[in-house]
Design an enzyme around this catalytic site. Structure first.
Site, short mmCIF file in Angstrom:
data_model
loop_
_atom_site.label_atom_id
_atom_site.label_comp_id
_atom_site.label_asym_id
_atom_site.label_seq_id
_atom_site.Cartn_x
_atom_site.Cartn_y
_atom_site.Cartn_z
N TYR A 130 0.72 -0.95 -0.20
CA TYR A 130 0.29 0.13 -0.35
C TYR A 130 1.28 1.00 0.17
CZ TYR A 130 -4.10 3.51 0.93
OH TYR A 130 -5.07 4.20 0.88
N TYR A 147 -5.44 16.74 0.25
CA TYR A 147 -5.27 14.69 0.38
C TYR A 147 -4.32 14.10 0.94
CZ TYR A 147 -7.45 10.39 -0.79
OH TYR A 147 -8.19 9.36 -0.34
N TRP A 173 -7.11 1.62 -10.05
CA TRP A 173 -6.20 2.22 -9.64
C TRP A 173 -7.18 1.00 -7.73
CZ3 TRP A 173 -2.01 3.63 -7.66
CH2 TRP A 173 -1.58 3.70 -5.90
N TRP A 174 -8.27 0.87 -8.10
CA TRP A 174 -8.98 0.74 -6.70
C TRP A 174 -8.72 -1.14 -6.50
CZ3 TRP A 174 -13.66 3.86 -7.07
CH2 TRP A 174 -13.58 5.20 -6.69
N HIS A 209 1.46 4.53 -3.00
CA HIS A 209 0.85 5.67 -2.54
C HIS A 209 2.37 6.50 -3.07
CE1 HIS A 209 -2.92 3.83 -1.77
NE2 HIS A 209 -3.37 5.11 -2.18
#
Length: 107
Positions: free
Chosen positions: A18, A41, A77-78, A22
């Site tokens: 993860y 964000y 992406w998800w 990112h």
């Protein structure tokens, strides 16, 4: 502008994956986030939990979130990020990331 905070678990065996994802978020995903009126964000990690914060500057949050969810690149992406996440048990129906209540803010 409205501020949003949310929380989700991260699977221990997926944390490094993860984080790696990112480090290099796809430019098309970042562009879609901006197009959907999200600014400032951030995602934080602590003890198995991810904490998200962003500011929404649009005037139709539901429409913008639907627009993001309909985007094919965002969906791809998800497919990479969702398997890393573990929703919290006390989230509201239909939530993936559980919304948090803002109890204090100072500019």
């Amino acid at each position: 502008m409205k501020r949003y905070g949310s929380i989700i678990g991260v699977k221990p065996e997926k944390l490094e994956e993860y984080k790696k994802l990112h480090v290099a978020v796809w430019p098309e995903v970042l562009a879609k986030i901006k197009e959907c009126n999200i600014r400032n964000y951030s995602i934080y990690y602590k003890d198995g939990m991810l904490y998200s914060y962003y500011e929404y500057i649009g005037d139709n949050y539901e429409k913008d979130m639907q627009k993001m969810a309909a985007d094919p690149t965002t969906q791809e992406w998800w497919k990479l990020t969702d398997p890393c996440q573990q929703p919290v048990e006390n989230r509201a129906p239909g939530e993936w990331w559980a919304a948090m209540e803002e109890v204090f803010h100072m500019d």
